[in-house]
Enzyme design. Sequence first.
Site, PDB file in Angstrom:
ATOM      1  N   CYS B  86       0.877  -1.134   0.082  1.00  0.00           N
ATOM      2  CA  CYS B  86      -0.131  -0.092  -0.024  1.00  0.00           C
ATOM      3  C   CYS B  86       0.905   1.286  -0.027  1.00  0.00           C
ATOM      4  O   CYS B  86       1.650   1.591  -0.846  1.00  0.00           O
ATOM      5  CB  CYS B  86      -1.114  -0.005   1.288  1.00  0.00           C
ATOM      6  SG  CYS B  86      -2.327   0.865   1.138  1.00  0.00           S
ATOM      7  N   HIS B 194      -3.455  -5.799   0.954  1.00  0.00           N
ATOM      8  CA  HIS B 194      -2.960  -6.042   2.115  1.00  0.00           C
ATOM      9  C   HIS B 194      -2.981  -7.632   2.430  1.00  0.00           C
ATOM     10  O   HIS B 194      -3.648  -8.043   3.374  1.00  0.00           O
ATOM     11  CB  HIS B 194      -3.627  -5.291   3.309  1.00  0.00           C
ATOM     12  CG  HIS B 194      -3.490  -3.896   3.324  1.00  0.00           C
ATOM     13  ND1 HIS B 194      -2.419  -3.062   3.956  1.00  0.00           N
ATOM     14  CD2 HIS B 194      -3.996  -2.591   2.622  1.00  0.00           C
ATOM     15  CE1 HIS B 194      -2.492  -1.810   3.580  1.00  0.00           C
ATOM     16  NE2 HIS B 194      -3.362  -1.516   2.850  1.00  0.00           N
ATOM     17  N   GLU B 196      -1.320  -8.955   4.613  1.00  0.00           N
ATOM     18  CA  GLU B 196      -0.954  -9.160   6.133  1.00  0.00           C
ATOM     19  C   GLU B 196      -2.247  -9.060   7.046  1.00  0.00           C
ATOM     20  O   GLU B 196      -2.144  -9.596   8.289  1.00  0.00           O
ATOM     21  CB  GLU B 196      -0.144  -7.872   6.755  1.00  0.00           C
ATOM     22  CG  GLU B 196      -0.788  -6.583   6.889  1.00  0.00           C
ATOM     23  CD  GLU B 196      -0.517  -5.690   5.605  1.00  0.00           C
ATOM     24  OE1 GLU B 196      -0.467  -6.390   4.392  1.00  0.00           O
ATOM     25  OE2 GLU B 196      -0.854  -4.700   5.909  1.00  0.00           O
TER      26      GLU B 196
END
Lengths: 80, 220
Positions: B86, B194, B196
Amino acid sequence: MKARVTVTLKNGVLDPQGKAIEGALGALGFAGVGSVRQGKVFDIEVESTDAAKAKTELEAMAAKLLANTVIENYRVEIVD
Amino acid sequence: MKSAVVVFPGSNRERDMVAAIEKITGHRPVTVWHGDHDLPKVDLIVIPGGFSYGDYLRSGAIAAREPIMGAIAREAERGVAVLGVCNGFQILCEAGLLPGVLMRNAGLKFICKEVELRVETTASQFTKGYAKGAVIRSPVAHGDGNYRTDDETLARLKGEDRVAFRYVANPNGSVDDIAGILSEKRNILGMMPHPENLIEPLNGGTDGRPLFEAALSAVA
């Protein structure tokens, strides 16, 4: 010494913000707006009294930080 | 396996990144402050998401010129893996470590939702844990995710198999539906989504996990 750095999008780079502004101008009743491209203006005061030297320095600032030369052009003017 | 997560003023996803890496490896990454000139010796450097410097000037522009970026460039040159997610992707592009730029989303709206990504190459330490062509889920949360580059660079990225992920349904106008790209040496990955945030069932899925498992095992 005062200088102005103008940063504009290169031709052919899509400018969604300019498009939105163009649409808004039309909606406000302003007819005949061909197109809008949004850019940035930086008014910078430099201590130098040597215009040529200041311009070189400002060109470096523009190339290194103020503009992303992948998508943007810049123009440096000494104002006074 | 050692890793570092780099924090800038305005980063806000560093905790998610630290938690994800710790959960997967059992080792807590070192967090590194932007003003540092050196990095500890690590195998993976991550630049997390957020709004470094409030996105002033251009997203990632100011962070990209911070002292720590010189250290990241040196480590990347040595072959250390670097992941930018990002805002991290925006910073890597602004720093010139990846080609192109992330512009305002074509629809002008900030997009915060889950999207589907297609894994376009498995030839990298980040993507080798997926099957080529696999469709995975991943959250996105960005206002400036519209990847742009000139035609010549785009042709190079495609020719060199450096498009890591594409959006199945393009949310932001990115050229050629690009969601993530690799560097020339394939050790730097920048991506807007994302991974994660999808690493354990409690997150609602684990599609992001193979990316970290592969990146972290490559150097274990």
